[in-house]
Design an enzyme around this catalytic site. Structure first.
Site, mmCIF file in Angstrom:
data_model
loop_
_atom_site.group_PDB
_atom_site.id
_atom_site.type_symbol
_atom_site.label_atom_id
_atom_site.label_comp_id
_atom_site.label_asym_id
_atom_site.label_seq_id
_atom_site.Cartn_x
_atom_site.Cartn_y
_atom_site.Cartn_z
ATOM 1 N N ARG A 46 0.849 -1.208 0.000
ATOM 2 C CA ARG A 46 0.000 0.000 0.000
ATOM 3 C C ARG A 46 0.881 1.253 0.000
ATOM 4 N NH1 ARG A 46 -1.795 1.672 4.592
ATOM 5 N NH2 ARG A 46 -2.372 -0.375 5.370
ATOM 6 N N TYR A 98 -16.970 17.174 -14.503
ATOM 7 C CA TYR A 98 -17.417 15.780 -14.454
ATOM 8 C C TYR A 98 -18.415 15.607 -13.294
ATOM 9 C CZ TYR A 98 -17.283 10.834 -13.349
ATOM 10 O OH TYR A 98 -17.643 9.552 -13.046
ATOM 11 N N ASP A 170 -7.734 19.706 -13.482
ATOM 12 C CA ASP A 170 -8.057 18.375 -13.996
ATOM 13 C C ASP A 170 -7.749 18.402 -15.497
ATOM 14 O OD1 ASP A 170 -9.285 16.144 -15.105
ATOM 15 O OD2 ASP A 170 -10.945 16.145 -13.668
ATOM 16 N N LYS A 195 -8.606 7.426 -18.824
ATOM 17 C CA LYS A 195 -8.952 7.998 -20.124
ATOM 18 C C LYS A 195 -7.751 7.964 -21.077
ATOM 19 C CE LYS A 195 -12.815 8.379 -18.036
ATOM 20 N NZ LYS A 195 -12.852 9.076 -16.801
HETATM 21 C C1 LIG Z 1 -12.744 15.078 -16.335
HETATM 22 C C2 LIG Z 1 -12.825 13.891 -15.428
HETATM 23 N N1 LIG Z 1 -12.199 13.922 -14.236
HETATM 24 C C3 LIG Z 1 -12.248 12.881 -13.372
HETATM 25 C C4 LIG Z 1 -12.968 11.734 -13.669
HETATM 26 C C5 LIG Z 1 -13.009 10.611 -12.684
HETATM 27 O O1 LIG Z 1 -12.167 9.581 -13.077
HETATM 28 P P1 LIG Z 1 -12.396 8.013 -12.770
HETATM 29 O O2 LIG Z 1 -13.619 7.603 -13.530
HETATM 30 O O3 LIG Z 1 -11.128 7.411 -13.268
HETATM 31 O O4 LIG Z 1 -12.580 7.887 -11.306
HETATM 32 C C6 LIG Z 1 -13.623 11.657 -14.912
HETATM 33 C C7 LIG Z 1 -14.383 10.447 -15.260
HETATM 34 O O5 LIG Z 1 -15.067 10.398 -16.245
HETATM 35 C C8 LIG Z 1 -13.550 12.758 -15.796
HETATM 36 O O6 LIG Z 1 -14.171 12.746 -16.991
#
Ligand SMILES: Cc1ncc(COP(=O)(O)O)c(C=O)c1O
Length: 379
Positions: A46, A98, A170, A195
């Site tokens: 971990r 998101y 982000d 992604k």
């Molecule tokens: C812009 C963005 N940030 C964060 C996330 C969260 O990521 P995860 O699905 O890997 O937890 C997403 C998920 O679609 C996203 O589109």
């Protein structure tokens, strides 16, 4: 080193025990110690894992940062950033983001006394009046999910210069191929590595990259204390994905451009959201802070009804109807009922996310086939 070379070689040292060119998947939970406290830098998985370590080094290199940390999902990485804060602290966040991030903020962290303000960040001047002595964090996605709005990263960083406030960007939609927020003054870059970094729709993972050693220590402490770490197999997959990020992104951008222009001329469409259009409100900022405009776009239908949107969503043959984005295959998504369903309808509509909004993650197939698929589905 140029970016293409960095993407292939970042974090990749031949394995010390065998010389294996690919970082092995160290599928182990613990490490044998020769005496209590005497170990080779790895105690318990971990806290440390060699496959994760290689990935974290790669993440730092490709985002032009000093330190990378990998998490079990993008949301877990977001969770770690907010856990830097204390009750009473305030966050200024974009009003288009998101849905899962919004859910985490409103449904989990608000009850611990953290206050979130949501604002349209297309104009940095909208942020200024919300800054006060409790503000600790500015949170932005750029381009945003799903409306492809652009935040001026350097402009936002300059608003908080010299203040005890962090800027977290982000960077999931752009990927490090298109944009490096740390170079523009951000303190933390976040990725849903699920992604573009992974790139093949086969892994859930998140990442944080930063330059400040004390911040790294705090985030590492949260990572190991809360335990949202990715397994070694998943780290291997993201390491492998990163090696082809540049060639995939080139094609995502090329296909995205062709499809955005084609959609814009379609008589059944309302608005097409893509930051590469010269009349996009964030075009000039995007052009200056990104290397290209990416393969994410959204559009509305002239007939702005959920029924017409649903009909289109179930008619495509190559675009698969699915949540997520950034993989080699093209995906079609209905934010109102899928990725952004956790945002209350009123809030969603107020911020421009209408019922017929459809989001495309343009993959790296042949663009003509993708256009034909959309043409047939639109009728
Ligand atoms: C812009 C963005 N940030 C964060 C996330 C969260 O990521 P995860 O699905 O890997 O937890 C997403 C998920 O679609 C996203 O589109």
């Amino acid at each position: 080193m140029k970016l293409s070379t960095k993407l292939i070689h970042a974090g990749a040292e031949p394995d010390p025990s065998t010389g294996a060119i690919m970082t092995p998947i160290y599928q182990t939970s613990t490490y044998v110690q020769s005496a209590p406290g005497k170990n080779k830098g790895f105690e318990y998985a971990r806290s440390q894992n060699p496959t994760r370590k290689a990935l974290e080094e790669a993440l730092a290199v490709i985002e032009n940062g000093k330190y990378g940390l990998a998490f079990s999902s993008g949301v877990a990485a977001t969770d770690a950033v907010i856990k830097l804060l204390n009750p009473g602290d305030e966050v200024i966040a974009g009003n288009d983001m998101y849905g899962g991030t919004y859910r985490l903020f409103t449904k989990i962290f608000e009850k611990y006394g953290i206050r979130f303000h949501y604002v349209n960040m297309q104009d940095t001047e909208n942020i200024r009046p919300l800054i006060n002595d409790k503000t600790r964090l500015i949170w932005t996605e750029t381009p945003t999910n799903p409306l492809i709005n652009i935040t001026d990263i350097a402009g936002t960083a300059s608003l908080i210069k010299g203040k005890n406030i962090m800027l977290c960007v982000d960077n999931t939609f752009a990927s490090p191929y298109l944009q490096n927020p740390l170079d523009l003054g951000a303190d933390i870059v976040l990725h849903s590595s699920t992604k573009y970094l992974g790139g093949h729709s086969d892994v859930i993972q998140g990442a944080l990259v930063m330059n400040d050693a004390a911040l790294r220590e705090q985030l590492y402490f949260i990572q190991k204390s809360c335990g949202a770490v990715p397994g070694p197999m998943d780290c291997f997959l993201v390491l492998r994905g990163i090696k082809t990020l540049h060639v995939r992104m080139e094609r995502h951008c090329e296909n995205g451009r062709k499809i955005a222009h084609w959609l814009r001329k379609h008589p059944k469409l309302g608005h097409v959201y893509w930051c590469g259009f010269e009349d996009h409100p964030g075009y000039h900022v995007a052009k200056s802070q990104m290397r290209d405009f990416g393969g994410m776009l959204s559009f509305t239908l002239k007939d702005d009804s959920i029924e017409t949107a649903l009909k289109l969503l179930s008619s495509t043959k190559i675009f698969a109807l699915a949540e997520s984005l950034g993989g080699v295959e093209s995906l079609i998504n209905h934010p109102a009922s899928m990725t952004h369903a956790s945002i209350p309808k009123e809030e969603r509509i107020k911020n421009g996310l209408s019922d017929s909004l459809i989001r495309l993650s343009v993959g790296i197939e042949d663009a003509d086939d993708l256009i034909e698929d959309l043409q047939a589905a639109l009728g």
